[in-house]
Write a protein that holds these residues in place. Structure first.
Motif, PDB file in Angstrom:
ATOM      1  N   GLU A   1       0.714  -1.052  -0.206  1.00 40.51           N
ATOM      2  CA  GLU A   1      -0.025   0.111   0.128  1.00 40.51           C
ATOM      3  C   GLU A   1       0.954   1.506  -0.070  1.00 40.51           C
ATOM      4  OE1 GLU A   1      -0.443   0.638   5.260  1.00 40.51           O
ATOM      5  OE2 GLU A   1      -2.163  -0.769   2.849  1.00 40.51           O
ATOM      6  N   ASN A   2       2.501   1.310   0.274  1.00 34.02           N
ATOM      7  CA  ASN A   2       2.849   2.649   0.741  1.00 34.02           C
ATOM      8  C   ASN A   2       3.552   2.910  -0.722  1.00 34.02           C
ATOM      9  OD1 ASN A   2       2.713   3.325   2.841  1.00 34.02           O
ATOM     10  ND2 ASN A   2       3.721   1.397   3.483  1.00 34.02           N
ATOM     11  N   LEU A   3       3.395   2.010  -1.843  1.00 29.64           N
ATOM     12  CA  LEU A   3       4.394   1.285  -3.093  1.00 29.64           C
ATOM     13  C   LEU A   3       3.589   2.746  -3.966  1.00 29.64           C
ATOM     14  CD1 LEU A   3       4.472  -2.114  -4.070  1.00 29.64           C
ATOM     15  CD2 LEU A   3       6.001  -0.851  -3.107  1.00 29.64           C
ATOM     16  N   PRO A   4       4.309   3.986  -4.533  1.00 31.82           N
ATOM     17  CA  PRO A   4       3.986   5.006  -4.778  1.00 31.82           C
ATOM     18  C   PRO A   4       3.000   4.431  -6.665  1.00 31.82           C
ATOM     19  CG  PRO A   4       6.326   5.108  -5.479  1.00 31.82           C
ATOM     20  CD  PRO A   4       5.749   3.374  -5.128  1.00 31.82           C
ATOM     21  N   TYR A   5       2.966   3.840  -7.287  1.00 31.66           N
ATOM     22  CA  TYR A   5       2.358   2.970  -8.501  1.00 31.66           C
ATOM     23  C   TYR A   5       0.246   3.136  -7.128  1.00 31.66           C
ATOM     24  CZ  TYR A   5       2.154  -1.910  -7.632  1.00 31.66           C
ATOM     25  OH  TYR A   5       2.433  -3.143  -7.452  1.00 31.66           O
ATOM     26  N   VAL A   6       0.750   1.784  -6.472  1.00 28.00           N
ATOM     27  CA  VAL A   6      -0.354   1.515  -5.450  1.00 28.00           C
ATOM     28  C   VAL A   6      -1.181   3.135  -5.087  1.00 28.00           C
ATOM     29  CG1 VAL A   6      -1.810   0.241  -3.678  1.00 28.00           C
ATOM     30  CG2 VAL A   6       0.636  -0.545  -4.738  1.00 28.00           C
ATOM     31  N   LYS A   7      -0.323   3.529  -4.405  1.00 29.36           N
ATOM     32  CA  LYS A   7      -0.991   5.062  -3.912  1.00 29.36           C
ATOM     33  C   LYS A   7      -1.377   6.388  -5.009  1.00 29.36           C
ATOM     34  CE  LYS A   7       1.195   6.849  -1.283  1.00 29.36           C
ATOM     35  NZ  LYS A   7       3.237   7.396   0.269  1.00 29.36           N
ATOM     36  N   LEU A   8      -0.856   5.738  -6.341  1.00 28.58           N
ATOM     37  CA  LEU A   8      -1.373   6.090  -7.191  1.00 28.58           C
ATOM     38  C   LEU A   8      -2.503   5.902  -7.944  1.00 28.58           C
ATOM     39  CD1 LEU A   8      -0.337   9.002  -9.294  1.00 28.58           C
ATOM     40  CD2 LEU A   8       0.604   6.745 -10.716  1.00 28.58           C
ATOM     41  N   ALA A   9      -3.160   4.998  -7.717  1.00 31.26           N
ATOM     42  CA  ALA A   9      -4.247   3.886  -8.583  1.00 31.26           C
ATOM     43  C   ALA A   9      -5.407   5.006  -8.035  1.00 31.26           C
ATOM     44  CB  ALA A   9      -4.739   2.656  -7.749  1.00 31.26           C
ATOM     45  N   PRO A  10      -5.542   5.100  -6.734  1.00 35.50           N
ATOM     46  CA  PRO A  10      -6.865   6.147  -6.761  1.00 35.50           C
ATOM     47  C   PRO A  10      -7.383   6.691  -7.364  1.00 35.50           C
ATOM     48  CG  PRO A  10      -5.711   5.906  -4.791  1.00 35.50           C
ATOM     49  CD  PRO A  10      -5.072   4.958  -5.616  1.00 35.50           C
ATOM     50  N   SER A  11      -5.663   8.247  -7.772  1.00 40.76           N
ATOM     51  CA  SER A  11      -6.078   9.235  -8.534  1.00 40.76           C
ATOM     52  C   SER A  11      -6.610   9.374  -9.506  1.00 40.76           C
ATOM     53  CB  SER A  11      -5.287   9.802  -8.408  1.00 40.76           C
ATOM     54  OG  SER A  11      -4.188  10.648  -6.700  1.00 40.76           O
ATOM     55  N   ASN A  12      -5.917   7.705 -10.084  1.00 43.51           N
ATOM     56  CA  ASN A  12      -6.402   7.498 -12.048  1.00 43.51           C
ATOM     57  C   ASN A  12      -7.296   7.140 -12.309  1.00 43.51           C
ATOM     58  OD1 ASN A  12      -3.356   7.724 -12.731  1.00 43.51           O
ATOM     59  ND2 ASN A  12      -2.405   6.022 -12.417  1.00 43.51           N
ATOM     60  N   ALA A  13      -8.343   6.655 -10.967  1.00 46.66           N
ATOM     61  CA  ALA A  13      -9.779   6.129 -10.989  1.00 46.66           C
ATOM     62  C   ALA A  13     -10.399   7.579 -11.071  1.00 46.66           C
ATOM     63  CB  ALA A  13      -9.576   5.039 -10.186  1.00 46.66           C
ATOM     64  N   ASP A  14     -10.541   8.135  -9.891  1.00 46.10           N
ATOM     65  CA  ASP A  14     -10.633   9.265  -9.763  1.00 46.10           C
ATOM     66  C   ASP A  14     -11.415  10.135 -11.524  1.00 46.10           C
ATOM     67  OD1 ASP A  14     -11.541   9.055  -7.304  1.00 46.10           O
ATOM     68  OD2 ASP A  14      -9.972  10.189  -6.155  1.00 46.10           O
ATOM     69  N   PHE A  15      -9.755  10.643 -11.802  1.00 48.48           N
ATOM     70  CA  PHE A  15      -9.509  11.150 -12.688  1.00 48.48           C
ATOM     71  C   PHE A  15     -11.082  10.148 -13.931  1.00 48.48           C
ATOM     72  CE2 PHE A  15      -7.292  11.359 -16.927  1.00 48.48           C
ATOM     73  CZ  PHE A  15      -7.874  12.230 -17.820  1.00 48.48           C
ATOM     74  N   ALA A  16     -10.826   9.075 -14.440  1.00 46.26           N
ATOM     75  CA  ALA A  16     -11.283   8.380 -15.145  1.00 46.26           C
ATOM     76  C   ALA A  16     -12.150   8.829 -15.726  1.00 46.26           C
ATOM     77  CB  ALA A  16     -10.238   7.269 -14.985  1.00 46.26           C
ATOM     78  N   PHE A  17     -12.972   8.568 -14.205  1.00 47.23           N
ATOM     79  CA  PHE A  17     -14.672   8.838 -14.333  1.00 47.23           C
ATOM     80  C   PHE A  17     -15.207  10.243 -14.084  1.00 47.23           C
ATOM     81  CE2 PHE A  17     -14.003   4.846 -11.234  1.00 47.23           C
ATOM     82  CZ  PHE A  17     -14.301   4.105 -12.514  1.00 47.23           C
ATOM     83  N   LYS A  18     -14.575  11.152 -13.837  1.00 46.03           N
ATOM     84  CA  LYS A  18     -14.828  12.228 -13.789  1.00 46.03           C
ATOM     85  C   LYS A  18     -14.504  12.522 -15.265  1.00 46.03           C
ATOM     86  CE  LYS A  18     -11.208  15.134 -12.439  1.00 46.03           C
ATOM     87  NZ  LYS A  18     -10.357  16.078 -11.259  1.00 46.03           N
ATOM     88  N   LEU A  19     -13.500  12.242 -15.607  1.00 47.88           N
ATOM     89  CA  LEU A  19     -13.680  12.756 -17.118  1.00 47.88           C
ATOM     90  C   LEU A  19     -14.508  11.967 -18.209  1.00 47.88           C
ATOM     91  CD1 LEU A  19     -11.915  13.814 -19.968  1.00 47.88           C
ATOM     92  CD2 LEU A  19     -10.272  11.846 -19.837  1.00 47.88           C
ATOM     93  N   TYR A  20     -14.723  10.931 -17.753  1.00 47.59           N
ATOM     94  CA  TYR A  20     -15.844   9.397 -18.771  1.00 47.59           C
ATOM     95  C   TYR A  20     -17.330  11.026 -18.216  1.00 47.59           C
ATOM     96  CZ  TYR A  20     -19.791   6.354 -19.136  1.00 47.59           C
ATOM     97  OH  TYR A  20     -20.635   6.044 -19.858  1.00 47.59           O
ATOM     98  N   LYS A  21     -16.772  11.558 -17.429  1.00 44.29           N
ATOM     99  CA  LYS A  21     -18.818  12.746 -16.905  1.00 44.29           C
ATOM    100  C   LYS A  21     -18.453  13.691 -18.295  1.00 44.29           C
ATOM    101  CE  LYS A  21     -19.806  10.222 -12.239  1.00 44.29           C
ATOM    102  NZ  LYS A  21     -19.357  10.565 -11.474  1.00 44.29           N
ATOM    103  N   GLN A  22     -17.798  13.982 -17.687  1.00 41.85           N
ATOM    104  CA  GLN A  22     -17.420  14.754 -18.724  1.00 41.85           C
ATOM    105  C   GLN A  22     -17.173  15.298 -20.785  1.00 41.85           C
ATOM    106  OE1 GLN A  22     -16.894  18.755 -18.045  1.00 41.85           O
ATOM    107  NE2 GLN A  22     -17.792  18.911 -20.310  1.00 41.85           N
ATOM    108  N   ILE A  23     -17.570  13.676 -21.025  1.00 44.16           N
ATOM    109  CA  ILE A  23     -17.239  13.301 -22.352  1.00 44.16           C
ATOM    110  C   ILE A  23     -18.637  13.478 -22.561  1.00 44.16           C
ATOM    111  CG2 ILE A  23     -16.745  11.492 -23.831  1.00 44.16           C
ATOM    112  CD1 ILE A  23     -14.232  11.282 -22.347  1.00 44.16           C
ATOM    113  N   ARG A  24     -19.059  12.608 -21.267  1.00 42.82           N
ATOM    114  CA  ARG A  24     -20.587  11.882 -21.524  1.00 42.82           C
ATOM    115  C   ARG A  24     -21.500  13.768 -21.665  1.00 42.82           C
ATOM    116  NH1 ARG A  24     -24.493  10.559 -16.291  1.00 42.82           N
ATOM    117  NH2 ARG A  24     -23.735  12.749 -16.125  1.00 42.82           N
ATOM    118  N   ASP A  25     -21.560  14.348 -20.764  1.00 41.62           N
ATOM    119  CA  ASP A  25     -21.682  16.063 -21.035  1.00 41.62           C
ATOM    120  C   ASP A  25     -21.732  16.220 -22.299  1.00 41.62           C
ATOM    121  OD1 ASP A  25     -22.929  15.218 -18.473  1.00 41.62           O
ATOM    122  OD2 ASP A  25     -21.396  16.565 -17.747  1.00 41.62           O
TER     123      ASP A  25
END
Length: 418
Positions: A37-61
């Motif tokens: 859980e302290n590995l950088p790529y693991v800590k980065l995963a939630p940020s990348n997921a947040d960005f993905a769904f935020k961008l999806y909703k912008q594309i949908r709109d």
């Protein structure tokens, strides 16, 4: 302030049927599970997921009721690499839109996280074909700052390519040839034009070819109806399967979620909203929602119907990002002073194109749409019949990095590609 020279971003995401050479990037051994859980790529995963769904909703709109298909990871990786040379408010706007949580991880860890993701995705020992890379086409007159070049090549394995943007037609041809080669002919003539002041073009591509763990039998594929809405339908080739899958019925959101795994470490989720509940499910697309689905899966036998389809999406990321709060990067106020010596740069174009091909032996996307369930009061209830014969969502997830490789919505499987 004199006008800036132009930097163009080309972002590609492909899930296709075809061969692909894999970069030989060494993969270091992971630390113990307790330290994961302290590995950088693991800590980065939630940020990348947040960005993905935020961008999806912008594309949908922006796109309304059309098909959606894109690679969140391709887009975030390209802009994360650009942050190496961004400064001041330009940097802060990028970090914010990319959802980087700099209270929980250092800026250096963000880049180390992407470095590890690239290493793991390009592991030549993977069972599925998965390849991701970056390239920097740089005008011969431009002298990149050594610190930017070193970090771009170290963290993002960026491939510098010397170009002559004084000869726009030739530069465009070189870039299109590079893209066509890296995508094995799946994307041709991507760049239609370049601004006359262009000095750099940054490209990110991701390629995935996966085979189902349990392929569909092509002999069972037949013509069937796919309902675009309550009144209109189109004919599709519908694949059929009668096997055990991880399945979850989300009563709160009124949808079914089916996991269809590929051989190796990539899986796909097909999300099938009940009639009239697509927007409700889309609005609830968050990393927490997907985590809840994954935890709630139960393996059970189902009758599964899934259409064959090939769709693609093309997006003006510049327009999308401006609506999401990134404004300086595309203006004469852009501060990309960490990229090149004595050169004011701004981003003139940022485009993304992705394509998916789903068929009996494999694919690169998944989705969900409709289902029929038999009463649970029966002593031996027959398996539920889940039929993706109306608009559904699809996700392709890399289990080694928890990375959302592709995200989409299939509204019309027969729609002509962009």
């Amino acid at each position: 302030m004199k006008s800036a020279s132009y930097l163009c971003l080309l972002l590609l995401g492909l899930q296709v049927q075809g061969q692909q050479q894999v970069q030989q990037i060494p993969v270091a051994e992971d630390q113990s599970q307790a330290d994961r859980e302290n590995l950088p790529y693991v800590k980065l995963a939630p940020s990348n997921a947040d960005f993905a769904f935020k961008l999806y909703k912008q594309i949908r709109d922006d796109t309304g009721d059309g098909n959606i298909f894109f690679s969140p990871l391709s887009i975030s990786t390209a802009f994360a690499m650009l942050t190496l040379g961004a400064r001041s408010n330009t940097l802060r706007e990028l970090q914010q839109v990319l959802a980087f949580n700099l209270t929980q991880m250092e800026e250096q860890e963000v880049h180390e996280g992407f470095q590890r993701i690239l290493q793991m995705l390009n592991d030549p020992h993977r069972e599925e074909q998965l390849n991701m890379g970056n390239a920097l086409f740089v005008d011969s007159q431009v002298e990149l700052l050594q610190n930017f070049l070193d970090r771009a090549t170290n963290f993002y394995y960026a491939e510098p390519v010397s170009s002559n943007f004084q000869n726009i037609p030739q530069a465009r041809k070189e870039i299109n040839m590079y893209v066509e080669t890296k995508t094995h002919g799946k994307i041709v003539d991507l760049v239609k034009s370049l601004d006359s002041g262009t000095m750099m073009v940054l490209i990110n591509y991701i390629f995935f070819k996966g085979f189902w763990e349990r392929p569909f039998n092509s002999l069972n594929t037949r013509d069937d109806d796919f309902f675009l809405d309550a009144k209109n339908s189109v004919k599709v080739k519908m694949m059929h399967q009668n096997k055990n899958y991880n399945v979850h019925r989300d009563e709160k959101l009124s949808c079914w979620v089916v996991e269809i795994p590929y051989k190796g470490n990539v899986t796909s989720l097909f999300v099938l909203p009940d009639q009239g509940t697509m927007k409700q499910v889309e609005d609830a697309l968050l990393k927490e929602t997907v985590s809840n689905w994954l935890r709630a899966f139960e393996e059970r036998k189902i009758y599964l119907d899934l259409p064959k389809f090939s769709v693609s999406g093309s997006y003006d990321v510049k327009s999308l990002f401006k609506k999401m709060g990134v404004t300086e990067l595309f203006s004469d106020q852009a501060d990309l002073s960490g990229v090149a010596k004595n050169l004011l740069l701004k981003v003139s174009k940022a485009i993304h194109k992705a394509a998916v091909d789903v068929r009996e032996n494999g694919t690169e996307a998944a989705a969900v749409t409709m289902l029929e369930l038999v009463p649970m009061s029966l002593p031996f209830p027959p398996p539920p019949h889940i039929t993706f014969n109306r608009p559904f969502l699809m996700m392709v997830i890399d289990k080694t990095t928890d990375g959302l490789l592709f995200l989409g919505k299939i509204v019309n499987p027969t729609a002509k590609e962009d």
